[in-house]
Motif scaffolding. Structure first.
Motif, mmCIF file in Angstrom:
data_model
loop_
_atom_site.group_PDB
_atom_site.id
_atom_site.type_symbol
_atom_site.label_atom_id
_atom_site.label_comp_id
_atom_site.label_asym_id
_atom_site.label_seq_id
_atom_site.Cartn_x
_atom_site.Cartn_y
_atom_site.Cartn_z
ATOM 1 N N MET A 135 35.527 31.499 42.300
ATOM 2 C CA MET A 135 36.420 32.431 41.625
ATOM 3 C C MET A 135 35.620 33.413 40.773
ATOM 4 O O MET A 135 34.554 33.070 40.253
ATOM 5 N N LYS A 136 36.134 34.612 40.643
ATOM 6 C CA LYS A 136 35.419 35.649 39.905
ATOM 7 C C LYS A 136 36.332 36.358 38.921
ATOM 8 O O LYS A 136 37.526 36.520 39.173
ATOM 9 N N LYS A 137 35.734 36.792 37.839
ATOM 10 C CA LYS A 137 36.388 37.773 36.988
ATOM 11 C C LYS A 137 36.079 39.146 37.573
ATOM 12 O O LYS A 137 34.953 39.394 38.016
ATOM 13 N N ILE A 138 37.067 40.026 37.567
ATOM 14 C CA ILE A 138 36.889 41.371 38.107
ATOM 15 C C ILE A 138 37.305 42.386 37.050
ATOM 16 O O ILE A 138 38.425 42.348 36.533
ATOM 17 N N GLY A 139 36.382 43.267 36.722
ATOM 18 C CA GLY A 139 36.671 44.316 35.765
ATOM 19 C C GLY A 139 36.208 45.657 36.280
ATOM 20 O O GLY A 139 35.744 45.779 37.413
ATOM 21 N N PHE A 140 36.345 46.680 35.450
ATOM 22 C CA PHE A 140 35.839 47.997 35.832
ATOM 23 C C PHE A 140 34.731 48.413 34.883
ATOM 24 O O PHE A 140 34.637 47.939 33.745
ATOM 25 N N LEU A 141 33.885 49.298 35.373
ATOM 26 C CA LEU A 141 32.798 49.879 34.591
ATOM 27 C C LEU A 141 32.886 51.390 34.706
ATOM 28 O O LEU A 141 32.831 51.931 35.805
ATOM 29 N N TYR A 197 34.736 47.742 30.885
ATOM 30 C CA TYR A 197 33.355 47.919 30.444
ATOM 31 C C TYR A 197 32.972 49.395 30.490
ATOM 32 O O TYR A 197 33.446 50.131 31.364
ATOM 33 N N PHE A 198 32.075 49.790 29.568
ATOM 34 C CA PHE A 198 31.705 51.187 29.442
ATOM 35 C C PHE A 198 30.190 51.319 29.323
ATOM 36 O O PHE A 198 29.531 50.544 28.639
#
Length: 373
Positions: free
Chosen positions: A34-40, A79-80
């Motif tokens: 399982m993974k955490k998925i975010g944006f950058l 995320y930035f």
């Protein structure tokens, strides 16, 4: 998500997927991770009619809106990137605090803050305040930095390497000071006649954010710096570029970097399980907009370049395809399989609505088939 069912045989049982394959099968071993998925977001802006972010204000406000929308979609992280002297996101803490105040669940982070430019003590105050506003959701990626828009830009911020140091050494030194102070131990001699009463003993930088020390990540561009980060107890961020150390495909080298990091972490004797993220440009071609923007087949191969005159680097490929094709391509990315967190780089100049669509397409059409959600 892969369903766990039990198939018996010969008096034994073992978990299997819906096709009846043992989860010890190498293909299934990847699927159940399982993974955490975010944006950058790099937070670009330009005064161009083609850009939805024509000013710094546009980029900052839309970054907040995108984080709120991503949380509503069920994404795990916002995320930035931080770049100085550029029309991109720079000072991260006002943005992180604003996102923290507008959201309640999503992780909020950076990838990465260039420590050559940072005063570690002032950064403790900023990071502590942002983390408290966010309720302990800050995930700070830091690094020694990459080539910037100006020559030795950190000098303009008042920093200079010590004698015998390189700028990279200075960045790592700033990072070590930052990590040490994050423990929250007192170190400063109090004034015997203070304006306000002091607690007993030496004083620390305030506000202190409990637990933030374990939510610091190092952006490693080589195997050696990944090992260094593991020894210091930092989580690992690995980007879409790294030093070309073996000549192998990018994802193969990056997977080896992650394994070296894990081995160093274990050897250091840390008691917690580290976090590891990789970032990728991934676009599911769902509609005509997607095909117009990303359907040209560009950047489907790794690229070789130089991030400075002495460092040969390999840049990872981008992914853009119909969901069924994309799923098979991503299944073969060894570094994604090794990581617990995937950051999707977003084209922020296309606006909030399109980026919400792009993130949702991955969460809906791709992630479940790979067992990531």
């Amino acid at each position: 998500m892969v369903e766990k069912v039990v198939h018996g045989g010969s008096g034994t049982s073992q978990p299997c997927d819906r096709l009846g394959r043992s989860q010890n099968h190498p293909d299934i071993a990847r699927l159940v991770h399982m993974k955490k998925i975010g944006f950058l977001s790099f937070g670009h802006w330009t005064p161009s009619p083609q850009s939805q972010t024509r000013s710094a204000a546009d980029t900052l406000l839309q970054s907040i809106d995108l984080a709120v929308a991503a949380e509503q979609l069920g994404a795990d992280g916002a995320y930035f990137r931080v770049h100085h002297f550029a029309r991109q996101l720079a000072s991260p803490f006002p943005l992180l605090a604003a996102v923290g105040a507008k959201t309640s669940r999503i992780e909020i982070g950076t990838a990465v803050i260039d420590m050559r430019y940072e005063n570690p003590l002032y950064m403790i105050e900023d990071a502590g305040a942002a983390d408290l506003i966010a309720g302990g959701r800050l995930q700070l990626g830091i690094s020694r930095g990459s080539p910037e828009q100006v020559i030795d830009g950190w000098r303009y911020f008042g920093y200079q390497p010590a004698e015998g140091e390189s700028d990279a050494d200075m960045g790592r030194r700033h990072a070590e000071i930052f990590l040490d102070l994050l423990r929250g131990e007192g170190f400063a001699q109090p004034n015997p006649q203070p304006m306000f009463p002091n607690p007993p003993g030496l004083l620390r930088v305030e506000p202190h954010a409990e637990g933030l020390r374990e939510r610091i990540w190092w952006g490693a561009g080589s195997n050696a710096t990944a090992v260094w980060a593991a020894k210091l107890g930092m989580n690992l961020q690995s980007s879409t570029l790294k030093s070309d150390e073996t000549g192998e495909a990018f994802h193969v080298q990056q997977a080896a970097q992650i394994r070296a990091y894990r081995a160093a972490w274990k050897e250091a004797g840390h008691t917690r399980t580290p976090r590891i993220s990789v970032s990728r440009s991934i676009f599911a071609l769902i509609d005509d907009r997607d095909r117009a923007y990303f359907g040209g087949g560009r950047e489907e191969e790794d690229q070789i370049g130089f991030i400075d005159p002495r460092t040969r680097a390999i840049f990872g490929r981008s992914y853009a395809a119909e969901p069924d094709v994309l799923i098979e391509q991503l299944r073969n990315d060894e570094a994604i399989a090794e990581a617990d967190t995937l950051l999707l780089t977003v084209p922020n100049q296309l606006g909030v609505a399109y980026n919400v669509h792009a993130i949702e397409a991955i969460l809906t059409h791709v992630a479940p088939a790979l067992g990531w959600r």
